[in-house]
Design a protein around this motif. Structure first.
Motif, PDB file in Angstrom:
ATOM      1  N   TYR A   1     -17.626 -19.999  -8.048  1.00  0.00           N
ATOM      2  CA  TYR A   1     -16.520 -19.566  -8.904  1.00  0.00           C
ATOM      3  C   TYR A   1     -16.693 -19.997 -10.357  1.00  0.00           C
ATOM      4  CZ  TYR A   1     -13.853 -18.118  -4.792  1.00  0.00           C
ATOM      5  OH  TYR A   1     -13.423 -17.475  -3.668  1.00  0.00           O
ATOM      6  N   SER A   2     -17.197 -21.197 -10.580  1.00  0.00           N
ATOM      7  CA  SER A   2     -17.380 -21.669 -11.960  1.00  0.00           C
ATOM      8  C   SER A   2     -18.339 -20.762 -12.716  1.00  0.00           C
ATOM      9  CB  SER A   2     -17.933 -23.095 -11.976  1.00  0.00           C
ATOM     10  OG  SER A   2     -17.069 -23.975 -11.326  1.00  0.00           O
TER      11      SER A   2
ATOM     12  N   LEU B   1     -16.660 -17.196 -13.229  1.00  0.00           N
ATOM     13  CA  LEU B   1     -15.668 -17.200 -14.321  1.00  0.00           C
ATOM     14  C   LEU B   1     -16.351 -17.274 -15.679  1.00  0.00           C
ATOM     15  CD1 LEU B   1     -12.843 -19.606 -13.069  1.00  0.00           C
ATOM     16  CD2 LEU B   1     -12.552 -17.217 -13.754  1.00  0.00           C
TER      17      LEU B   1
ATOM     18  N   TRP C   1      -9.534 -15.315 -11.380  1.00  0.00           N
ATOM     19  CA  TRP C   1      -8.787 -16.566 -11.254  1.00  0.00           C
ATOM     20  C   TRP C   1      -7.643 -16.417 -10.254  1.00  0.00           C
ATOM     21  CZ3 TRP C   1      -9.111 -21.530 -11.939  1.00  0.00           C
ATOM     22  CH2 TRP C   1      -7.957 -22.312 -11.946  1.00  0.00           C
TER      23      TRP C   1
ATOM     24  N   ILE D   1      -8.858 -16.692  -6.620  1.00  0.00           N
ATOM     25  CA  ILE D   1      -9.444 -17.950  -6.142  1.00  0.00           C
ATOM     26  C   ILE D   1      -8.398 -18.678  -5.299  1.00  0.00           C
ATOM     27  CG2 ILE D   1     -10.391 -20.194  -6.821  1.00  0.00           C
ATOM     28  CD1 ILE D   1     -11.426 -18.876  -9.386  1.00  0.00           C
TER      29      ILE D   1
ATOM     30  N   LYS E   1      -8.998 -24.278  -6.224  1.00  0.00           N
ATOM     31  CA  LYS E   1      -8.474 -24.719  -7.522  1.00  0.00           C
ATOM     32  C   LYS E   1      -8.101 -26.192  -7.493  1.00  0.00           C
ATOM     33  CE  LYS E   1      -6.574 -20.177  -8.717  1.00  0.00           C
ATOM     34  NZ  LYS E   1      -5.337 -19.409  -8.910  1.00  0.00           N
TER      35      LYS E   1
ATOM     36  N   ASN F   1     -11.757 -28.364  -6.860  1.00  0.00           N
ATOM     37  CA  ASN F   1     -12.947 -28.195  -7.691  1.00  0.00           C
ATOM     38  C   ASN F   1     -12.593 -28.322  -9.176  1.00  0.00           C
ATOM     39  OD1 ASN F   1     -15.222 -27.221  -9.096  1.00  0.00           O
ATOM     40  ND2 ASN F   1     -15.794 -25.898  -7.398  1.00  0.00           N
TER      41      ASN F   1
ATOM     42  N   GLU G   1     -14.454 -28.517 -11.752  1.00  0.00           N
ATOM     43  CA  GLU G   1     -15.273 -27.703 -12.662  1.00  0.00           C
ATOM     44  C   GLU G   1     -14.706 -26.293 -12.796  1.00  0.00           C
ATOM     45  OE1 GLU G   1     -19.735 -28.133 -13.763  1.00  0.00           O
ATOM     46  OE2 GLU G   1     -19.621 -26.929 -11.923  1.00  0.00           O
ATOM     47  N   VAL G   2     -14.181 -25.746 -11.714  1.00  0.00           N
ATOM     48  CA  VAL G   2     -13.535 -24.425 -11.780  1.00  0.00           C
ATOM     49  C   VAL G   2     -12.373 -24.488 -12.763  1.00  0.00           C
ATOM     50  CG1 VAL G   2     -12.172 -22.733 -10.479  1.00  0.00           C
ATOM     51  CG2 VAL G   2     -14.254 -23.669  -9.480  1.00  0.00           C
ATOM     52  N   ASN G   3     -11.575 -25.544 -12.666  1.00  0.00           N
ATOM     53  CA  ASN G   3     -10.443 -25.702 -13.577  1.00  0.00           C
ATOM     54  C   ASN G   3     -10.898 -25.914 -15.018  1.00  0.00           C
ATOM     55  OD1 ASN G   3      -7.902 -25.635 -11.938  1.00  0.00           O
ATOM     56  ND2 ASN G   3      -9.074 -27.129 -10.767  1.00  0.00           N
TER      57      ASN G   3
ATOM     58  N   TRP H   1     -11.791 -22.641 -16.367  1.00  0.00           N
ATOM     59  CA  TRP H   1     -10.569 -21.877 -16.608  1.00  0.00           C
ATOM     60  C   TRP H   1      -9.872 -22.331 -17.890  1.00  0.00           C
ATOM     61  CZ3 TRP H   1      -8.830 -17.445 -16.229  1.00  0.00           C
ATOM     62  CH2 TRP H   1      -7.481 -17.157 -16.387  1.00  0.00           C
TER      63      TRP H   1
END
Length: 197
Positions: A42-43, A46, A62, A65, A70, A73, A75-77, A80
């Motif tokens: 996802y990272s 995005l 987003w 996901i 969320k 993780n 790194e995903v945030n 974002w």
């Protein structure tokens, strides 16, 4: 699930292709009915949309996901947060979001490439929007220190007035596209034909 195309694109630094690769792969996996949420990059996905300036697709991604990802993780945030600043057009906030996280080795080069591309884009925006700008404002837009921003723009041919701390923008030459007149093309064709015969 085979993510080798994503890994290959990352390794070859073909960052402009990653969003399409991920989108197509996600559709394919979903069509096959395979559960993929826990292992999906996802990272990377995005960031790839941000890299190609496709904020709307990133917002849609987003929303899809799972909350568990969320929440688990960071790194995903962190990616974002970059998107949120892009959406708000908070130029300095984008740079802060990029610098404000310890990126995984997988994303470090991609983040650096995004940051460089973003800085170049903002620089072009400044060139088109300003004839003069303060050192402080340029530094904010470019996400640099005052000295760093001054050095960066001086390398691009700008000038600085140290007394007023104002930068004078060097405008890029306007390239005009010459349109071809069909009558002149016909005359040229006839001339060349005449020379050959």
């Amino acid at each position: 699930m085979d993510l080798s195309a994503v890994k290959t694109a990352l390794e070859s630094k073909s960052y402009d292709k990653i969003a399409d690769i991920c989108d197509n792969l996600m559709l394919q996996v979903a069509a096959d009915g395979v559960a993929f949420h826990d292992e999906w990059p996802y990272s990377v996905h995005l960031l790839a949309h941000f890299y190609v300036h496709d904020i709307n697709s990133a917002r849609f991604l987003w929303k899809t996901i799972p909350s568990s990802i969320k929440e688990s993780n960071p790194e995903v945030n962190a990616v974002w947060k970059i998107g949120q600043q892009l959406w708000l057009r908070n130029y300095g906030g984008v740079h802060e979001a990029v610098r404000g996280f310890e990126w995984s080795p997988e994303l470090q080069c991609f983040i650096s490439a995004f940051s460089e591309l973003y800085t170049k884009g903002i620089f072009q925006l400044l060139v088109s929007a300003y004839s003069t700008i303060s050192v402080e404002d340029a530094a904010l837009f470019l996400g640099m220190s005052d000295d760093g921003a001054t050095s960066y723009v001086l390398q691009q041919g700008w000038t600085v007035d140290n007394a007023s701390r104002m930068l004078t923008v060097k405008k890029q030459p306007v390239v005009s596209v010459q349109k071809l007149d069909p009558c002149k093309l016909q005359q040229l064709t006839e001339y060349v034909f005449h020379l050959e015969h």
